[in-house]
Design an enzyme around this catalytic site. Structure first.
Site, mmCIF file in Angstrom:
data_model
loop_
_atom_site.group_PDB
_atom_site.id
_atom_site.type_symbol
_atom_site.label_atom_id
_atom_site.label_comp_id
_atom_site.label_asym_id
_atom_site.label_seq_id
_atom_site.Cartn_x
_atom_site.Cartn_y
_atom_site.Cartn_z
ATOM 1 N N ASP A 88 1.776 -1.165 12.319
ATOM 2 C CA ASP A 88 2.077 -1.740 11.008
ATOM 3 C C ASP A 88 2.436 -3.219 11.182
ATOM 4 O OD1 ASP A 88 3.405 -0.564 8.049
ATOM 5 O OD2 ASP A 88 3.728 -2.613 8.718
ATOM 6 N N THR B 195 -1.124 7.705 -0.737
ATOM 7 C CA THR B 195 -2.426 7.627 -1.432
ATOM 8 C C THR B 195 -3.319 6.541 -0.846
ATOM 9 O OG1 THR B 195 -1.641 5.989 -3.014
ATOM 10 C CG2 THR B 195 -1.279 8.308 -3.582
ATOM 11 N N ARG C 266 0.853 -1.187 0.000
ATOM 12 C CA ARG C 266 0.000 0.000 0.000
ATOM 13 C C ARG C 266 0.888 1.236 0.000
ATOM 14 N NH1 ARG C 266 -3.992 1.602 5.042
ATOM 15 N NH2 ARG C 266 -2.056 2.184 6.057
ATOM 16 N N ASP D 138 5.849 -4.422 9.701
ATOM 17 C CA ASP D 138 7.010 -3.947 10.472
ATOM 18 C C ASP D 138 7.120 -4.685 11.798
ATOM 19 O OD1 ASP D 138 7.424 -2.196 8.433
ATOM 20 O OD2 ASP D 138 6.900 -0.388 9.546
HETATM 21 C C1 PRP Z 1 -0.588 -3.914 5.107
HETATM 22 C C2 PRP Z 1 -1.437 -5.114 5.466
HETATM 23 C C3 PRP Z 1 -2.421 -5.177 4.331
HETATM 24 C C4 PRP Z 1 -2.619 -3.714 3.994
HETATM 25 C C5 PRP Z 1 -3.937 -3.263 4.545
HETATM 26 O O1 PRP Z 1 0.342 -4.253 4.148
HETATM 27 O O2 PRP Z 1 -0.677 -6.285 5.608
HETATM 28 O O3 PRP Z 1 -1.957 -5.879 3.203
HETATM 29 O O4 PRP Z 1 -1.554 -2.992 4.623
HETATM 30 O O5 PRP Z 1 -4.224 -1.953 4.197
HETATM 31 P P1 PRP Z 1 -5.469 -1.576 3.275
HETATM 32 O O6 PRP Z 1 -6.633 -2.382 3.724
HETATM 33 O O7 PRP Z 1 -5.630 -0.102 3.507
HETATM 34 O O8 PRP Z 1 -5.093 -1.868 1.840
HETATM 35 P P2 PRP Z 1 1.460 -3.216 3.628
HETATM 36 O O9 PRP Z 1 0.996 -2.527 2.384
HETATM 37 O O10 PRP Z 1 1.908 -2.342 4.753
HETATM 38 O O11 PRP Z 1 2.636 -4.169 3.154
HETATM 39 P P3 PRP Z 1 3.555 -5.198 4.016
HETATM 40 O O12 PRP Z 1 2.676 -6.368 4.327
HETATM 41 O O13 PRP Z 1 4.651 -5.519 3.071
HETATM 42 O O14 PRP Z 1 4.038 -4.504 5.256
HETATM 43 N N1 URA Z 2 -1.643 -1.803 7.501
HETATM 44 C C1 URA Z 2 -1.183 -2.159 8.724
HETATM 45 O O1 URA Z 2 -0.221 -2.936 8.835
HETATM 46 N N2 URA Z 2 -1.793 -1.650 9.817
HETATM 47 C C2 URA Z 2 -2.836 -0.807 9.733
HETATM 48 O O2 URA Z 2 -3.367 -0.386 10.771
HETATM 49 C C3 URA Z 2 -3.295 -0.452 8.447
HETATM 50 C C4 URA Z 2 -2.686 -0.970 7.356
#
Ligand code: PRP
Ligand code: URA
Length: 213
Positions: free
Chosen positions: A203, A107, A103, A206
């Protein structure tokens, strides 16, 4: 879309420690796996099965076994990987495909950067794993990606969801994949102005794997 909130005291207990900012990564990873195993019990309630004849030491009997083709588990990279082991522990014979999505934190729109999935998902029962359903953009994108390959029987498993994300997912899937089921550990209050779930857990990627720029 069917929404199942797995309302169990053990799930609430483990989510409390997962949310706590004092919980370190090794503990967070263990809790995410354990929560997935508990949610898998709900998520696989309608897993496809077929009859199987056996003989017990006493008499012939007919039981059931998982039907073929086997279920396909799709963790959404990166954070969904933290749930994979918890799912395959209950479904060891399932196949696993991968979808990488990230994500954009400004945006809040997701992009897909990797996939390793069968081309044809017609008649496959698919389980998507992603811990966080925030705006719903990532999960809606993932379901759209799988639907383009023919998947129509999709269950998404999330640890936490925001009401806004559930609504977006409901709208996004209503025409293409009406049979979607969402299994979630808890539905939180709302999203904040940065698109994070409140109170949430921060997150997830992370906390599982550390910061990546
Ligand atoms: C996080 C999470 C979801 C997404 C949710 O992933 O694991 O995939 O955000 O957010 P949304 O419902 O607003 O789309 P992220 O994009 O941070 O990637 P990562 O898993 O690599 O940390
Ligand atoms: N992605 C995450 O990992 N945590 C949140 O709260 C939203 C999006």
């Amino acid at each position: 879309m069917r929404v199942i909130v797995a309302d169990h005291p053990l799930i609430k207990h483990k989510l409390t420690y997962l949310r706590d900012k004092k919980t370190d990564s090794p503990t967070f990873r263990r809790l995410a796996e354990e929560l997935m195993t508990l949610l898998a019990y709900e998520a696989t309630r309608d897993v496809r099965v077929e009859p199987k004849d056996i003989e017990t030491p006493v008499a012939p009997a007919t039981g059931i076994r998982l039907a073929t083709p086997k279920p396909l588990i799709v963790p959404i990279l990166r954070a969904g990987l933290g749930m994979l082991e918890g799912m395959t522990r209950l479904l060891p014979s399932a196949e696993v495909g991968f979808l990488g999505m990230v994500r954009n934190e400004k945006t809040l729109e997701p992009t897909t950067y990797a996939n390793r999935l069968p081309d044809d998902l017609t008649d496959r029962q698919v389980f998507i794993l992603d811990p966080m359903l925030a705006t719903g953009g990532s999960l809606a994108g993932a379901i759209g990606f799988l639907a383009d390959r023919g998947a129509r029987d999709i269950t998404a498993v999330c640890l936490l969801a925001a009401p806004e994300g559930i609504e977006r997912l409901r709208e996004a899937t209503s025409t293409v994949v009406p049979q979607v089921t969402l299994v979630v550990g808890a539905v939180d209050e709302r999203l904040n102005e940065h698109g994070y779930i409140v109170p949430g857990l921060g997150d997830a990627g992370d906390r599982l794997y550390g910061l990546v720029d």
